[in-house]
Design a protein around this motif. Structure first.
Motif, PDB file in Angstrom:
ATOM      1  N   ARG A 109       0.834  -1.210   0.000  1.00  0.00           N
ATOM      2  CA  ARG A 109       0.000   0.000   0.000  1.00  0.00           C
ATOM      3  C   ARG A 109       0.866   1.255   0.000  1.00  0.00           C
ATOM      4  O   ARG A 109       0.547   2.242  -0.665  1.00  0.00           O
ATOM      5  N   LEU A 110       1.964   1.226   0.754  1.00  0.00           N
ATOM      6  CA  LEU A 110       2.867   2.374   0.747  1.00  0.00           C
ATOM      7  C   LEU A 110       3.422   2.621  -0.646  1.00  0.00           C
ATOM      8  O   LEU A 110       3.423   3.749  -1.141  1.00  0.00           O
ATOM      9  N   ALA A 111       3.901   1.538  -1.295  1.00  0.00           N
ATOM     10  CA  ALA A 111       4.498   1.695  -2.626  1.00  0.00           C
ATOM     11  C   ALA A 111       3.482   2.226  -3.624  1.00  0.00           C
ATOM     12  O   ALA A 111       3.760   3.143  -4.402  1.00  0.00           O
ATOM     13  N   GLU A 167       1.085   6.766  -6.696  1.00  0.00           N
ATOM     14  CA  GLU A 167      -0.078   7.549  -7.118  1.00  0.00           C
ATOM     15  C   GLU A 167       0.151   9.030  -6.826  1.00  0.00           C
ATOM     16  O   GLU A 167      -0.223   9.899  -7.624  1.00  0.00           O
ATOM     17  N   VAL A 168       0.782   9.336  -5.679  1.00  0.00           N
ATOM     18  CA  VAL A 168       1.085  10.735  -5.361  1.00  0.00           C
ATOM     19  C   VAL A 168       2.015  11.314  -6.423  1.00  0.00           C
ATOM     20  O   VAL A 168       1.834  12.435  -6.905  1.00  0.00           O
ATOM     21  N   GLN A 221      12.431   5.928   0.082  1.00  0.00           N
ATOM     22  CA  GLN A 221      11.483   5.635   1.143  1.00  0.00           C
ATOM     23  C   GLN A 221      11.858   4.349   1.870  1.00  0.00           C
ATOM     24  O   GLN A 221      12.425   3.449   1.305  1.00  0.00           O
ATOM     25  N   ASP A 222      11.564   4.313   3.159  1.00  0.00           N
ATOM     26  CA  ASP A 222      11.911   3.164   3.982  1.00  0.00           C
ATOM     27  C   ASP A 222      10.684   2.294   4.129  1.00  0.00           C
ATOM     28  O   ASP A 222       9.770   2.597   4.865  1.00  0.00           O
ATOM     29  N   GLY A 280       3.636  -6.519  -6.432  1.00  0.00           N
ATOM     30  CA  GLY A 280       4.076  -5.245  -5.886  1.00  0.00           C
ATOM     31  C   GLY A 280       4.332  -4.164  -6.906  1.00  0.00           C
ATOM     32  O   GLY A 280       4.761  -3.080  -6.538  1.00  0.00           O
ATOM     33  N   GLU A 281       4.069  -4.432  -8.195  1.00  0.00           N
ATOM     34  CA  GLU A 281       4.319  -3.437  -9.232  1.00  0.00           C
ATOM     35  C   GLU A 281       3.004  -2.969  -9.846  1.00  0.00           C
ATOM     36  O   GLU A 281       1.970  -3.624  -9.726  1.00  0.00           O
TER      37      GLU A 281
END
Length: 880
Positions: free
Chosen positions: A150-152, A157-158, A238-239, A382-383
């Protein structure tokens, strides 16, 4: 079988010292850096040797050297990037710049607040509350992998929306977000108390401002990182809790001895992966040699879902809301994986669960007044898979009904449209088998709809097309109309299609029985027929009662057969069955056994061979079946096929031999001996830096004849992609590839961590073979393709295909800026072109023909070893 963990003695390492240093020096270019790479390699070998005692130490060491060299080169590039970034930040200082930076941060927060709930909440918990992925997973009750996914997806999207807000200039808004005036502190130090101490003006009464500023600054670090990589500047990353280390190992562990990526050259790559590599502490490494710590068992990671995005527009380019979209697997499982409807901007975005590392699902879409359709794309865990902009086609209405010869409605019929030209076959054959029985280049069904209980049908069709409408129903002959012109300006109503019953001579029907006369369910029954110098061999499946019913393409005698099994042995054959036979009985009869003996010219048994049985059922018709046998004595007993037959034996390293035909009517032989002649094959050696390289996969391919045009999966090819033979290099780097026919061939080798390498074309006489081929892998090159689209077109999601004319063409989709990167390419000439669909693993089609003039592949660019090539692909506007 596990052969045990290998222990490495210092004496073994010393024996490899010279070539290891030569390899390190070749990879990093600096003597001091090469010494560091060698030292790290020795520590890794003593601390974490190969898991299996069977692993060749030389090949393992070479891989570890490449990994450490790549890590060192990347670290140097990151250091230079950080220095340039700090220099640029020192030069940025103005009040107007400060206002622009704060405004850009506010915009980022606004975009985050507009995200779907799951992504928005996850990003705020991570970057505002500063929780780890594990803590967020515990709060939300989901796996940590889902949080990272979800973070990725949320951050991507941002980036996309910020690109749109800034006219696609990602570098500009990233520079503002990461400006010196509001430079963010390290992520680990961004606690709430620290923020309030360094910003005393932000009190409790300005909570919203704190959210905007704090979230904006932290997201600046997270969102801006990938954007500035595109701009060529390495900033923050990003971590998400992931580390590029061995599964289950500590962060300080050396890289795994198997890498799919090529060695990164000292020159900087446009698309280089800037994920920080874990740093190795020499002191800690030394202590681990004396007191090794236990390593946890590797944990198999669960696959994260993929994200699918697409946009739907009408023929004029306007967004179409409300398009129903569903995603299905391409393996025949048509259950819906995900569904969505396009929003007011015509866009859809949803998650797709993954079962494999790479899949090619099918996207199905439908909307009122438009033609339904499908699109395929490649999805990876994840892509984000961008299916691009899909232009919908206006629909045209056609109505009518299906009737029998008496004008009565036909229930259960299907109506479809095809090209207006009828196949050049007798009308009776066309009535029996329909247009589906004959392939033509335009032979795809344009539409297909069922008729209702009253025989009425209603279909939505393509615009501006001339077609024939066909109707079909099991047990009846096909019917069709005269050519009909379809247009979105005219509705076709009152169309009538007449079907007639099949005649007795249109069919052959029967039943499959065992030797005792009991029906055998679901047996595959083969049939063959020949006519006018042409023969067909295929089959059909009997039902649960053993019955089968064949509608004949041609009214000629047919031969039917099926094979028994261990429970019901024997063979059933019926020849010269006349059309109109509706009570054929196919019963198994047990035939005698034949012993097959396979030896070489020195009478030594050939233990692994393929035995092909070819049965002749008429002068123009035959069928064959093959089976691999592995025996210690080179002997096997098989059932006699009956009738006329022959056997063919093939084995690796030997020439194929055929014996027969034998005639069962004259007596069946009880023993057949095959004496196989060895082949010399194509032999050679693979080395790296002068040393043998083991475990390299090699394939032999036939070269396409000069002047001939050959295409594989739609790509021009200079090699026939299908393998003549394959082999793996041994501990001395040597290999042997079998070849049974004369021709011109190319040997292709793929070594782990290197690009493919090929031999020059070689002319081979099968009886003499070919020896002396020397191959040495080398680093691959990188190809960056920028797609230039017509004004107003969307550059995202364009499918770019590349090929070097070999057996492994590639495709990938462009990002939002129209860029796509291909890495680890074989040095040489490449073709770059636009594709209509992605390639996938199961795809395989080829064609060849002799053009009017000799054909030469239109190469686009050259790729050099260890370097980056940039190519611009210009797309033309669609006509009309």
């Amino acid at each position: 079988m596990n052969s045990g963990t290998r222990s490495v003695r210092r004496e073994e390492l010393l024996a490899h010292a010279q070539w290891v240093r030569r390899l390190a020096l070749q990879l990093v270019g600096d003597p001091n850096a090469a010494d560091d790479v060698v030292q790290d390699t020795w520590l890794a070998a003593l601390d974490r040797p190969p898991e299996s005692a069977r692993t060749p130490l030389r090949a393992w060491l070479a891989t570890v050297v490449r990994n450490f060299a790549r890590r060192r080169v990347r670290g140097e590039v990151r250091r230079q990037d950080r220095e340039r970034t700090r220099a640029r930040e020192d030069a940025v200082s103005s009040e107007s710049g400060l206002l622009a930076e704060v405004e850009e941060q506010r915009a980022v927060v606004q975009v985050v607040m507009e995200l779907p709930d799951a992504q928005r909440d996850t990003i705020l918990l991570r970057y505002y509350k500063e929780l780890s992925a594990v803590e967020i997973a515990r709060r939300q009750g989901v796996p940590a992998a889902t949080v990272r996914s979800r973070l990725a997806r949320g951050l991507e999207e941002v980036r996309v929306r910020m690109d749109e807000r800034n006219g696609g200039d990602r570098a500009a808004w990233c520079a503002l977000l990461l400006g010196e005036s509001v430079a963010p502190p390290p992520l680990a130090d961004l606690g709430a108390s620290r923020w309030n101490q360094t910003n005393p003006a932000h009190g409790a009464g300005l909570a919203e401002g704190v959210v905007i500023m704090k979230t904006g600054v932290v997201l600046a670090a997270a969102v801006g990182s990938v954007a500035l990589v595109v701009a060529g500047v390495a900033v923050l990353r990003q971590d998400t809790g992931s580390q590029a280390v061995i599964a289950g190992a500590s962060p300080e562990a050396p890289p795994a001895p198997v890498e799919e990526q090529a060695v990164v050259p000292p020159t900087r790559s446009v698309a280089e992966d800037r994920t920080p590599a874990p740093q190795r502490d020499p002191v800690a490494a030394t202590s681990r040699i004396e007191q090794p710590e236990p390593v946890a068992a590797p944990v198999e990671p669960s696959l994260e879902p993929a994200v699918v995005v697409a946009r739907f527009v009408d023929p004029e380019g306007y967004a179409v809301p409300g398009v129903g979209v569903s995603v299905h697997r391409a393996d025949g499982d048509w259950g819906s994986l995900a569904t969505d409807r396009s929003g007011s901007d015509g866009r859809v975005r949803f998650e797709v669960p993954m079962r494999e590392e790479s899949e090619k699902p099918m996207l199905r879409y439908e909307a009122p007044d438009f033609v339904s359709g499908t699109a395929s794309f490649v999805a990876r865990p994840g892509e984000t898979a961008n299916a691009g902009t899909i232009s919908l086609v206006n629909a045209v209405l056609v109505t009518g009904r299906v009737v029998d010869a008496g004008g009565n409605p036909v229930e259960g019929a299907y109506v479809f449209a095809r090209e207006p030209e009828l196949p050049n076959v007798p009308e009776g054959q066309l009535r029996r088998k329909g247009s589906d029985g004959f392939w033509t280049p335009e032979g795809e069904r344009l539409l297909e709809v069922p008729a209702d209980d009253s025989g009425a049908f209603r279909m939505l069709g393509e615009v501006d097309a001339v077609v024939r409408l066909w109707a079909r129903k099991p047990g009846m002959r096909y019917g069709w109309t005269e050519p009909v012109e379809l247009s979105n300006d005219v509705q076709r109503t009152g169309v009538e299609i007449v079907l007639t019953d099949l005649e007795p001579e249109d069919r052959i029907a029967g039943v499959a029985l065992d030797a005792e006369g009991n029906p055998l369910a679901n047996r595959y029954v083969s049939y063959r027929f020949g006519d006018e110098g042409f023969s067909v061999s295929t089959g059909l499946l009997a039902d649960e009662n053993g019955r089968f019913d064949l509608v004949l393409a041609r009214r000629v005698p047919h031969t039917f057969s099926f094979e028994g099994d261990a429970k019901h042995p024997g063979t059933a054959v019926a020849g010269n069955v006349e059309p109109g036979t509706l009570d054929l009985v196919l019963a198994l009869t047990e035939e005698g056994e034949i012993e097959i003996v396979v030896v070489d010219l020195e009478d030594r048994p050939v233990r692994n061979f393929v035995l092909e049985t070819r049965s002749f059922f008429s002068e123009n018709s035959s069928s064959s079946s093959s089976r691999r046998h592995e025996t210690k004595a080179g002997r096997v007993r098989v059932s006699s096929p009956g009738g006329r037959f022959e056997f063919e034996v093939s084995a690796s390293g030997y020439r194929t031999l055929t014996l027969g035909p034998f005639d069962g009517a004259a007596g069946i032989p009880t023993l057949i001996e095959f004496r196989l002649e060895p082949t010399v094959g194509v032999q050679g050696r693979v080395t790296l830096a002068g040393e043998p390289l083991a475990g390299v996969e090699l394939t032999l391919h036939e070269r396409v004849q000069p002047g001939l045009r050959y295409e594989y999966n739609g790509f021009p090819s200079r090699l026939v992609p299908y393998r003549v033979s394959e082999a793996t290099s041994d501990a001395d780097g040597r290999f042997k590839l079998d070849v049974s026919e004369d021709g011109t061939f190319v040997v292709r080798a793929v070594a782990e961590g290197h690009a493919a390498v090929e031999s020059d074309p070689i002319d081979v006489v099968a009886a003499r073979g070919y020896e002396g081929i020397e191959l040495e892998p080398q680093p691959g090159g990188t190809l960056v393709v920028f797609v230039r689209v017509p004004d107003g077109a969307d550059p995202a999601g364009v499918i770019v295909g590349i090929t070097d004319g070999g057996p492994s063409p590639r495709t990938s989709r462009t990002d939002g800026s129209g860029e796509v990167v291909f890495e680890n390419l074989r040095p040489g000439s490449w073709v770059v072109l636009e594709r209509d669909e992605d390639l996938h693993g199961g795809q395989s089609s080829s064609s060849s023909w002799s053009p009017d003039v000799p054909y030469a592949i239109p190469w686009s660019c050259d790729v050099l070893p260890g370097e980056t090539t940039v190519f611009e692909l210009e797309l033309e506007a669609d006509e009309g």
